[in-house]
Design a protein around this motif. Structure first.
Motif, short mmCIF file in Angstrom:
data_model
loop_
_atom_site.label_atom_id
_atom_site.label_comp_id
_atom_site.label_asym_id
_atom_site.label_seq_id
_atom_site.Cartn_x
_atom_site.Cartn_y
_atom_site.Cartn_z
N GLN A 208 -57.51 33.19 -12.87
CA GLN A 208 -58.71 33.99 -12.92
C GLN A 208 -59.89 33.25 -12.86
O GLN A 208 -60.17 32.25 -13.43
N SER A 209 -60.65 33.45 -11.93
CA SER A 209 -61.96 32.58 -11.75
C SER A 209 -63.16 33.73 -12.18
O SER A 209 -62.83 35.18 -12.02
N PRO A 210 -64.34 33.24 -12.21
CA PRO A 210 -65.20 34.18 -12.72
C PRO A 210 -65.78 35.30 -11.91
O PRO A 210 -65.99 35.02 -10.59
N GLY A 211 -65.73 36.42 -12.23
CA GLY A 211 -66.04 37.62 -11.62
C GLY A 211 -65.09 38.26 -10.75
O GLY A 211 -65.30 39.11 -9.84
N LYS A 212 -63.89 37.70 -11.00
CA LYS A 212 -62.55 38.12 -10.23
C LYS A 212 -61.65 38.55 -11.11
O LYS A 212 -61.39 38.13 -12.08
N GLN A 213 -60.68 39.36 -10.64
CA GLN A 213 -59.34 40.11 -11.42
C GLN A 213 -58.56 38.91 -11.27
O GLN A 213 -58.33 38.06 -10.41
N ARG A 214 -57.98 38.90 -12.34
CA ARG A 214 -56.59 38.06 -12.49
C ARG A 214 -55.52 38.42 -11.39
O ARG A 214 -55.17 39.39 -11.37
N GLU A 215 -55.05 37.50 -10.85
CA GLU A 215 -54.12 37.59 -9.90
C GLU A 215 -52.83 36.68 -9.98
O GLU A 215 -52.76 35.60 -10.49
N LEU A 216 -51.85 37.19 -9.51
CA LEU A 216 -50.60 36.59 -9.56
C LEU A 216 -50.54 35.53 -8.62
O LEU A 216 -50.57 35.55 -7.31
N VAL A 217 -50.12 34.18 -8.87
CA VAL A 217 -50.11 33.13 -8.04
C VAL A 217 -48.59 33.01 -7.56
O VAL A 217 -48.42 32.71 -6.39
N ALA A 218 -47.74 32.86 -8.37
CA ALA A 218 -46.33 32.62 -8.32
C ALA A 218 -45.41 33.07 -9.49
O ALA A 218 -46.07 32.93 -10.49
N SER A 219 -44.24 33.45 -9.04
CA SER A 219 -43.24 33.85 -10.18
C SER A 219 -41.78 33.68 -9.71
O SER A 219 -41.77 33.27 -8.52
N ILE A 220 -40.95 33.37 -10.86
CA ILE A 220 -39.84 32.89 -10.65
C ILE A 220 -38.82 33.83 -11.79
O ILE A 220 -39.16 34.12 -12.76
N ILE A 221 -37.75 34.41 -11.12
CA ILE A 221 -36.95 35.28 -11.91
C ILE A 221 -35.64 34.50 -12.27
O ILE A 221 -35.47 33.24 -11.90
N SER A 222 -34.67 35.05 -12.81
CA SER A 222 -33.65 34.60 -13.75
C SER A 222 -32.62 33.72 -12.53
O SER A 222 -31.95 32.81 -12.91
N ASP A 223 -32.36 34.57 -11.20
CA ASP A 223 -31.82 34.03 -10.32
C ASP A 223 -32.34 32.96 -9.45
O ASP A 223 -31.88 32.53 -8.40
N SER A 224 -33.41 32.49 -9.82
CA SER A 224 -34.33 31.41 -9.09
C SER A 224 -34.92 32.01 -7.83
O SER A 224 -35.70 31.18 -7.36
N SER A 225 -35.17 33.35 -7.72
CA SER A 225 -35.82 33.82 -6.71
C SER A 225 -37.38 33.90 -6.85
O SER A 225 -37.88 33.86 -8.20
N THR A 226 -38.22 33.33 -5.92
CA THR A 226 -39.42 33.17 -5.99
C THR A 226 -40.39 34.03 -5.12
O THR A 226 -39.80 34.49 -4.20
N ASN A 227 -41.57 34.30 -5.68
CA ASN A 227 -42.58 34.87 -4.68
C ASN A 227 -43.94 33.97 -5.00
O ASN A 227 -44.06 33.58 -5.94
N TYR A 228 -44.69 34.39 -3.85
CA TYR A 228 -45.94 33.57 -3.83
C TYR A 228 -47.29 34.42 -3.52
O TYR A 228 -46.85 35.14 -2.61
N ALA A 229 -48.31 34.35 -3.95
CA ALA A 229 -49.55 34.99 -3.37
C ALA A 229 -49.54 34.33 -1.86
O ALA A 229 -49.49 33.19 -1.54
N ASP A 230 -50.18 35.08 -1.16
CA ASP A 230 -50.26 34.72 0.55
C ASP A 230 -51.17 33.43 0.62
O ASP A 230 -51.10 32.31 1.24
N SER A 231 -52.17 33.27 -0.38
CA SER A 231 -53.02 32.41 -0.41
C SER A 231 -52.70 30.81 -0.78
O SER A 231 -53.26 29.92 -0.57
N VAL A 232 -51.41 30.95 -1.29
CA VAL A 232 -50.67 29.56 -1.78
C VAL A 232 -49.49 29.17 -1.11
O VAL A 232 -49.06 28.05 -1.42
N LYS A 233 -49.13 30.23 -0.53
CA LYS A 233 -47.83 29.71 0.31
C LYS A 233 -47.65 28.48 1.26
O LYS A 233 -48.89 28.35 1.89
N GLY A 234 -46.87 27.95 1.20
CA GLY A 234 -46.89 26.61 1.64
C GLY A 234 -47.47 25.42 1.01
O GLY A 234 -47.32 24.23 1.35
#
Length: 122
Positions: free
Chosen positions: A39-65
């Protein structure tokens, strides 16, 4: 009863790297998933990345790669390796864990770390 403790934030020049870590402690049955929000000033909190129990991951488009989330189950720790950082990555980064506390009750809930500041200079 879950506590999340974060570390690894700091000040870095554009193009640099940081590695955040978050360790869960306490008494619980299972961590369903862990992730990083920011979360940055004036913006909503956003998901950056997550990982679940089977090690599957997902990323925000802005940080992929550029960012990689990983975990060490033996330490109940999640990491966020951040490479090629940009000024727009500047934010407070919060660790999140969705935890099933009890083996007897399916009362999963979200827990949050204290936040760690990441600042990227131009």
């Amino acid at each position: 009863q879950v506590q999340l403790v974060e570390s690894g934030g700091g000040l870095v020049h554009s193009g640099g790297s940081l590695r955040l870590s978050c360790t869960a402690s306490g008494s619980f049955f299972r961590i369903n998933a862990m992730g990083w929000f920011r979360q940055s000033p004036g913006k909503q909190r956003e998901l950056v990345a997550s990982i679940i129990s089977d090690s599957s991951t997902n990323y925000a488009d802005s940080v992929k790669g550029r960012f990689t989330i990983s975990r060490d189950n033996t330490k109940n720790t999640v990491y966020l390796q951040m490479n090629n950082l940009r000024p727009e990555d500047t934010a407070v980064y919060y660790c999140n864990a969705n935890v099933r506390v009890s083996i007897f009750r399916d009362n999963s809930g979200d827990y949050w770390g204290q936040g760690t500041q990441v600042t990227v200079s131009s």
